[in-house]
Enzyme design. Sequence first.
Site, short mmCIF file in Angstrom:
data_model
loop_
_atom_site.label_atom_id
_atom_site.label_comp_id
_atom_site.label_asym_id
_atom_site.label_seq_id
_atom_site.Cartn_x
_atom_site.Cartn_y
_atom_site.Cartn_z
N ARG A 90 0.84 -1.20 0.00
CA ARG A 90 0.00 0.00 0.00
C ARG A 90 0.87 1.25 0.00
O ARG A 90 1.94 1.29 0.59
CB ARG A 90 -0.91 -0.02 1.23
CG ARG A 90 -1.97 1.06 1.28
CD ARG A 90 -3.02 0.73 2.32
NE ARG A 90 -3.95 1.84 2.52
CZ ARG A 90 -4.00 2.60 3.60
NH1 ARG A 90 -3.16 2.35 4.59
NH2 ARG A 90 -4.87 3.57 3.72
N LYS A 117 2.09 -8.72 11.75
CA LYS A 117 1.57 -8.80 10.39
C LYS A 117 2.12 -10.03 9.66
O LYS A 117 3.31 -10.28 9.69
CB LYS A 117 1.95 -7.52 9.63
CG LYS A 117 1.45 -7.46 8.19
CD LYS A 117 1.79 -6.10 7.58
CE LYS A 117 1.38 -6.01 6.13
NZ LYS A 117 1.65 -4.67 5.54
N ARG A 164 -3.28 3.90 14.11
CA ARG A 164 -2.34 3.12 14.91
C ARG A 164 -2.87 3.07 16.33
O ARG A 164 -3.66 3.94 16.75
CB ARG A 164 -0.95 3.75 14.91
CG ARG A 164 -0.92 5.17 15.44
CD ARG A 164 0.50 5.72 15.53
NE ARG A 164 0.53 7.12 15.88
CZ ARG A 164 0.39 7.60 17.11
NH1 ARG A 164 0.21 6.75 18.12
NH2 ARG A 164 0.43 8.88 17.36
#
Length: 321
Positions: free
Chosen positions: A120, A185, A318
């Site tokens: 992204r 992740k 975040r």
Amino acid sequence: MKPNPLLDLLSDHCVHSGESLAKQLGVSRTAVWKQIRKVEAEGIEIKTIRGQGYQLVTALDLLDREKIVEGLKGASEEKLDVVVLKAVDSTNAEVARRLSAPSPDMPVVLADAQTEGRGRRGRNWTSPKGQNLYMSMGLTLRGGFEGLSGLSLVLGVAVVRALSVLGVEGAGLKWPNDLYAGGKKFGGILVEIQGELQEGQVQVIAGLGINVHMTAAAEVDQPWTSLAKHWPDHKWTRNELAAAVINAVTEAMGQFEDHGFAGFKDEWQGHDIFLGKPLAAKDGTLSGIGAGVDAGGNYQLDTDAGLRSVMAGDISLRVSV
């Protein structure tokens, strides 16, 4: 990477003499040596033991188009054009090139390595050879661009469904396009619109990157994990995973066209790693408690002024401390 008879013989990880390998392959010992060097150049480690022969060190999990296609269900197999490449600049870019030549089939491109993998906002996507799943699909969806709202979130749900089919639970989704496990992740989704709206349809490229066997990535500057690291008791094979993800995505796209993101909202929210946590926009303009997504896929924050929605194209969120 295509199936390799030499690697098939070495796949038991036992020591095989050059003479026995040459006999079984029907070639000279010199030809065996050359094949060993070629395979090593592709990142596979083979130990040469003086006076004994060769032993495969690397755990093999090679992409095989035939095995992936064997794992596809019904309609998926009939309408998909599955391509497996040794290396490519990016699977999204390759699908874009294939979409430029009209075809009734949906292009699905997988690669053992990417030289220019993208995430992204143009970020580099780490793509070590033979370790992870790098895959892109060319999707044609009915309706206008407004009908694409929440698509990246739907793709995240599809991946979680695929993992569930394989017997793995506990994957999380981080808005808008990341896959998480244990606070780290392990995958991401990149959606790109291809061309203009034509005859009430829009073409979209859905790129999926999933860490499968990766154990080291010094260049990654955030906490990460892989399927094998987080779920070590499961035997991970990239071909099986690819087929499961392709099946889940094609099924989800039919549901998405019929019901939009609203049909996935509750399911996505069940995997939301932000829900109930204090959050802040990275640019510092907004903060609040994670309150899930609305029917359009925008993330909501419970602030002093009430619920506020954040659009995926605007800012990133975040966890605040």
